[in-house]
Write an enzyme that holds these catalytic residues in place. Structure first.
Site, PDB file in Angstrom:
ATOM      1  N   CYS A  42       0.893  -1.433  -0.043  1.00 33.75           N
ATOM      2  CA  CYS A  42       0.000  -0.018  -0.027  1.00 33.75           C
ATOM      3  C   CYS A  42       0.851   1.197   0.056  1.00 33.75           C
ATOM      4  O   CYS A  42       1.965   1.292   0.553  1.00 33.75           O
ATOM      5  CB  CYS A  42      -0.857   0.017   1.125  1.00 33.75           C
ATOM      6  SG  CYS A  42      -1.881   1.409   1.280  1.00 33.75           S
ATOM      7  N   ASP A  44       0.243   3.884   1.475  1.00 37.86           N
ATOM      8  CA  ASP A  44       0.152   4.381   2.822  1.00 37.86           C
ATOM      9  C   ASP A  44       1.590   4.626   3.625  1.00 37.86           C
ATOM     10  O   ASP A  44       2.608   3.924   3.431  1.00 37.86           O
ATOM     11  CB  ASP A  44      -0.363   3.654   4.048  1.00 37.86           C
ATOM     12  CG  ASP A  44      -0.817   4.244   5.283  1.00 37.86           C
ATOM     13  OD1 ASP A  44       0.105   4.600   6.170  1.00 37.86           O
ATOM     14  OD2 ASP A  44      -1.870   4.072   5.549  1.00 37.86           O
ATOM     15  N   ARG A  46       2.755   5.164   6.358  1.00 38.22           N
ATOM     16  CA  ARG A  46       3.072   4.276   7.514  1.00 38.22           C
ATOM     17  C   ARG A  46       3.660   3.006   7.322  1.00 38.22           C
ATOM     18  O   ARG A  46       3.743   2.279   8.220  1.00 38.22           O
ATOM     19  CB  ARG A  46       1.791   4.347   8.350  1.00 38.22           C
ATOM     20  CG  ARG A  46       1.381   5.713   8.966  1.00 38.22           C
ATOM     21  CD  ARG A  46      -0.277   5.632   9.629  1.00 38.22           C
ATOM     22  NE  ARG A  46      -1.000   5.150   8.660  1.00 38.22           N
ATOM     23  CZ  ARG A  46      -2.319   4.723   8.993  1.00 38.22           C
ATOM     24  NH1 ARG A  46      -2.850   5.033   9.944  1.00 38.22           N
ATOM     25  NH2 ARG A  46      -3.034   4.243   7.907  1.00 38.22           N
ATOM     26  N   HIS A  98      -2.031  -3.976   5.138  1.00 40.66           N
ATOM     27  CA  HIS A  98      -2.159  -3.655   6.480  1.00 40.66           C
ATOM     28  C   HIS A  98      -3.358  -3.228   7.081  1.00 40.66           C
ATOM     29  O   HIS A  98      -4.437  -2.809   6.427  1.00 40.66           O
ATOM     30  CB  HIS A  98      -1.096  -2.259   6.644  1.00 40.66           C
ATOM     31  CG  HIS A  98      -1.611  -1.014   5.997  1.00 40.66           C
ATOM     32  ND1 HIS A  98      -2.341  -0.042   6.757  1.00 40.66           N
ATOM     33  CD2 HIS A  98      -1.640  -0.661   4.805  1.00 40.66           C
ATOM     34  CE1 HIS A  98      -2.715   0.742   6.173  1.00 40.66           C
ATOM     35  NE2 HIS A  98      -2.087   0.624   4.909  1.00 40.66           N
ATOM     36  N   CYS A 101      -6.413   0.031   6.977  1.00 38.21           N
ATOM     37  CA  CYS A 101      -6.042   0.794   5.765  1.00 38.21           C
ATOM     38  C   CYS A 101      -7.345   1.560   5.366  1.00 38.21           C
ATOM     39  O   CYS A 101      -8.304   1.386   5.373  1.00 38.21           O
ATOM     40  CB  CYS A 101      -5.977  -0.493   4.559  1.00 38.21           C
ATOM     41  SG  CYS A 101      -5.641   0.311   2.806  1.00 38.21           S
TER      42      CYS A 101
END
Length: 213
Positions: A42, A44, A46, A98, A101
């Site tokens: 992803c 993302d 993080r 994750h 999400c």
């Protein structure tokens, strides 16, 4: 701060730390890349792929998008896969989602965000496919996390159906596809037990992974 000086300073400090620990690191890195792994994850911020599996630059080939989705018409993802499999000869493809999400949560809530709605439609297709399972989960956060897991399992199946992976297996190339999920709350990666090393294993691995949810 038009020039983002802080990031340049961070880069210089990082480079100095690396060279202090290993003076030849960048010289070796510049000569070749021989990663064993392709990571499809992803976008993302993080979920930094190299960091969470503690691999150095050059050890992990990476493709990231919103929701770690593998679409059979996405030439970006397919090009990365083809380069990794055919040219770099990676041995493993890891699809890693994750928990928590935001892309999955947005798709599940059917919340409109703009152009990305068209991309998230693929996750909504996963949601529709597994609607009875998801409907049985009362807690909203748990429902999002279960869809995160289901999405990874479905994307592993999609990877296994690409001509890139099928052709590699047909020519006897050793290539294993894995489905993992990362926990933002504890920093740990979990194996979703959907591991496929040849086309004959794909259906059984898919069903086995679903049975564990």
């Amino acid at each position: 701060m038009k020039e983002l000086d802080e990031l340049f300073e961070n880069n210089r400090a990082w480079s100095q730390r690396i060279r202090a620990a290993d003076p030849q690191f960048f010289a070796r890195l510049s000569r070749q890349q021989q990663p064993r792994y392709l990571w499809i994850g992803c976008a993302d911020s993080r979920v930094p792929a190299n960091e969470i599996v503690d691999l150095a630059p050059g050890e992990l080939f990476v493709h990231r998008n919103v929701g770690n989705v593998v679409v059979h018409t996405d030439l970006n993802c397919l090009s990365v896969m083809q380069f990794a499999v055919d040219l770099l000869r990676v041995e493993h493809i890891i699809v890693c989602g994750h928990y928590g999400c935001s892309g999955v949560a947005t798709a599940l809530a059917n919340r409109r965000v703009g152009l990305a709605d068209n991309w998230l439609r693929h996750i909504q297709d996963v949601q529709a496919k597994h609607a009875p399972l998801l409907a049985g989960i009362a807690d909203g956060e748990a429902r999002i996390d279960r869809l995160c897991e289901l999405n990874v399992i479905e994307q592993v199946a999609n990877v296994c159906q690409t001509t890139i992976v099928r052709d590699a297996w047909d020519r006897g190339q050793e290539l294993v596809v894995h489905g993992w999920i990362y926990g933002l709350k504890d920093g740990l990666v979990r194996d979703l037990k959907t591991t496929v090393a040849n086309p004959g294993e794909a259906s059984a691995a898919y069903q086995a992974a679903l049975a564990l949810l």
